[in-house]
Design an enzyme around this catalytic site. Structure first.
Site, PDB file in Angstrom:
ATOM      1  N   ASN A  89       0.858  -1.522   0.015  1.00  0.00           N
ATOM      2  CA  ASN A  89       0.405  -0.243   0.028  1.00  0.00           C
ATOM      3  C   ASN A  89       0.580   1.450  -0.126  1.00  0.00           C
ATOM      4  OD1 ASN A  89      -2.637   2.069   1.134  1.00  0.00           O
ATOM      5  ND2 ASN A  89      -0.616   1.853   2.635  1.00  0.00           N
ATOM      6  N   LEU A 118       3.507  19.289 -13.470  1.00  0.00           N
ATOM      7  CA  LEU A 118       3.923  19.065 -14.618  1.00  0.00           C
ATOM      8  C   LEU A 118       5.231  18.349 -15.454  1.00  0.00           C
ATOM      9  CD1 LEU A 118       1.807  22.429 -16.266  1.00  0.00           C
ATOM     10  CD2 LEU A 118       0.541  20.108 -16.107  1.00  0.00           C
ATOM     11  N   ALA A 178       6.995  19.275 -17.770  1.00  0.00           N
ATOM     12  CA  ALA A 178       7.561  20.693 -17.786  1.00  0.00           C
ATOM     13  C   ALA A 178       8.560  21.165 -16.225  1.00  0.00           C
ATOM     14  CB  ALA A 178       6.962  21.695 -18.760  1.00  0.00           C
ATOM     15  N   TYR A 218       3.903  10.051 -11.536  1.00  0.00           N
ATOM     16  CA  TYR A 218       2.773   9.067 -10.320  1.00  0.00           C
ATOM     17  C   TYR A 218       1.890   7.742 -11.517  1.00  0.00           C
ATOM     18  CZ  TYR A 218      -0.903   7.543  -6.966  1.00  0.00           C
ATOM     19  OH  TYR A 218      -1.980   6.749  -5.989  1.00  0.00           O
ATOM     20  N   LYS A 263       2.114   3.845 -11.146  1.00  0.00           N
ATOM     21  CA  LYS A 263       1.648   3.288 -11.214  1.00  0.00           C
ATOM     22  C   LYS A 263       1.022   1.839 -12.333  1.00  0.00           C
ATOM     23  CE  LYS A 263       0.739   4.371  -6.708  1.00  0.00           C
ATOM     24  NZ  LYS A 263       0.715   3.235  -5.978  1.00  0.00           N
ATOM     25  N   THR A 280      -9.512  11.059   1.223  1.00  0.00           N
ATOM     26  CA  THR A 280      -8.267  10.527   2.075  1.00  0.00           C
ATOM     27  C   THR A 280      -8.077  12.352   2.924  1.00  0.00           C
ATOM     28  OG1 THR A 280      -7.244  10.814   0.535  1.00  0.00           O
ATOM     29  CG2 THR A 280      -8.449   8.255   0.868  1.00  0.00           C
TER      30      THR A 280
END
Length: 449
Positions: free
Chosen positions: A289, A297, A299, A355, A359, A390
């Site tokens: 987890n 971004l 850039a 990210y 993932k 969350t």
């Protein structure tokens, strides 16, 4: 974080006003209440639509759970409809069963369930067979978008040699009918093999199992620890030393062991194995987890923003999994690995190239691990949450947060417990025939598949 809009449109004058104005009116979802005794599996009668041995087997399964099962339209509220499509070989054969479903949807109770049971399409199928089997994908996802009042629609896809009363098919059916699947919508659970064992007690299917949960100090990780404990598991919670106080609090709640360490360290897996086996003698479940975000971004992306996310979200898992697989006799019943992916890894997200990459990499890793674990009766699966309430999503600007909550069929954010329930199911004995899958917990978020 609570959803004030959801509360407003479900009470008093504001409920009436929202209805008159045609505003989105998300419903309170039917979730498991650990304090409740003898809570029914579904909120009403069960109906099975279909013919032949597979439909008969599913009806027998439901009867075995003491449900009020009907093969024709019953009087009163319907808590669940199971549509059996496994025997279809041409698209035109679907008409009668699909229209029969349509005729009873207005009788579906709030929080009700629609579940299709079909067969997986195979490249070697005749074109007509492939057409009808693949057509179920669009059918089920469309049905799920039509349901209201917290009802959901999901599907079970069986391999050609898998019976609908195989343990994992039965386990998937019970999960999708139950309150545990509240935020799982428009999704398919693929049952690949006949492996799996029905638990002696459906309320505590993880009795005697030992689970490791990383990132267990707060949020989704803490809820995973609580749900696994509720289902009978002994829990070893792992988190960084800076979260030590929160981790200790959670582990005290579940009677578990707290282990403070950085999962990116080279000896992380060895320390986890030593602590778990010295205390419990085994590790049956590992839930990856722990994860971080460093949104920018592309850039504006700095090397440390990219590298830190990949190190925590992917590289640490790869190293630990290698150690877990190399450890002899870690779990006599087969190791269950469950990793947290994300809808950002499926559809991408602006400002999350790092990210999203990490993932998506978790999904690829999971699929590659699945056959390796299967050799030892284990499984590797991933759960991809959508918008979950969350601390992280609470920091999103208010207007953006409201929009994000409404971009799914249930028109609201999920709760950490929704992710935890799905992980607990995939870690359970009855899910042994589900391997290499990615199950989204997103309320049928309108992104990706």
């Amino acid at each position: 974080m609570s959803d004030a809009y959801l509360e407003l449109v479900n009470s008093g004058v504001t409920k009436t006003l929202a209805k008159k104005l045609g505003l989105p009116r998300p419903a309170h979802l039917r979730r498991t209440d650990p304090a409740a005794v003898d809570t029914p599996l579904i909120p009403g009668r069960a109906m099975v639509i279909g013919e032949g041995p597979d439909a008969d087997a599913i009806a027998r399964t439901l009867l075995g759970w003491d449900l009020d099962v009907h093969r024709n339209v019953p009087d009163g509220r319907i808590g669940a409809v199971v549509v059996v499509l496994t025997d279809l070989t041409r698209p035109e054969q679907a008409s009668q069963r699909v229209l029969a479903l349509g005729s009873v949807l207005r009788s579906l109770a709030p929080g009700g369930r629609v579940v299709t049971v079909s067969r997986a399409a195979d490249p070697g199928d005749e074109p007509a067979v492939a057409a009808v089997r693949t057509g179920v994908d669009g059918l089920l996802r469309s049905i799920a978008k039509e349901l209201r009042a917290g009802a959901t629609g999901n599907g079970i896809v069986l391999g050609d040699q898998i019976s609908p009363d195989a343990p994992s098919a039965v386990g998937a059916l019970r999960f999708l009918l139950s309150a545990r699947s509240a935020f799982v919508d428009g999704q398919f659970v693929h049952v690949n093999t006949a492996d799996g064992v029905a638990p002696a007690d459906w309320t505590r299917p993880l009795q005697g199992r030992v689970a490791v949960v990383t990132g267990a100090a707060r949020g989704i990780g803490a809820e995973i620890a609580r749900v696994l404990h509720r289902d009978g598991a002994q829990v070893l919670g792992v988190d960084v030393p800076a979260a030590g106080e929160s981790l200790a609090t959670v582990m005290n709640q579940v009677g578990g062991i707290a282990l403070q360490l950085d999962i990116t360290s080279g000896d992380a897996a060895a320390r986890i194995i030593e602590r778990a086996t010295s205390r419990y003698g085994r590790i049956d479940i590992v839930v990856h987890n722990a994860g971080i975000t460093r949104d920018k971004l592309l850039a504006n992306m700095k090397p440390d923003h990219w590298d830190s996310v990949v190190a925590v979200n992917v590289e640490a898992q790869l190293r630990m999994n290698g150690a877990f697989l190399a450890a002899d006799g870690l779990s006599p019943d087969g190791l269950r690995l469950v990793s947290l992916a994300s809808t950002s890894g499926i559809a991408g997200n602006r400002g999350q190239t790092n990210y999203g990459f990490s993932k998506a990499a978790v999904i690829g890793m999971t699929r590659a691990l699945a056959p390796r674990l299967a050799d030892g009766a284990g499984t590797a699966n991933a759960v991809a949450p959508g918008f979950i309430e969350t601390e992280m999503t609470a920091r999103i600007p208010a207007l953006t947060r409201q929009v994000a909550r409404r971009l799914n069929s249930l028109q609201q954010g999920g709760q950490p417990v929704d992710v935890a329930e799905t992980i607990a199911f995939l870690a359970s004995p009855q899910a042994g025939g589900i391997n290499g899958e990615v199950l989204r917990v997103c309320g049928q978020n309108l992104v990706g598949q």
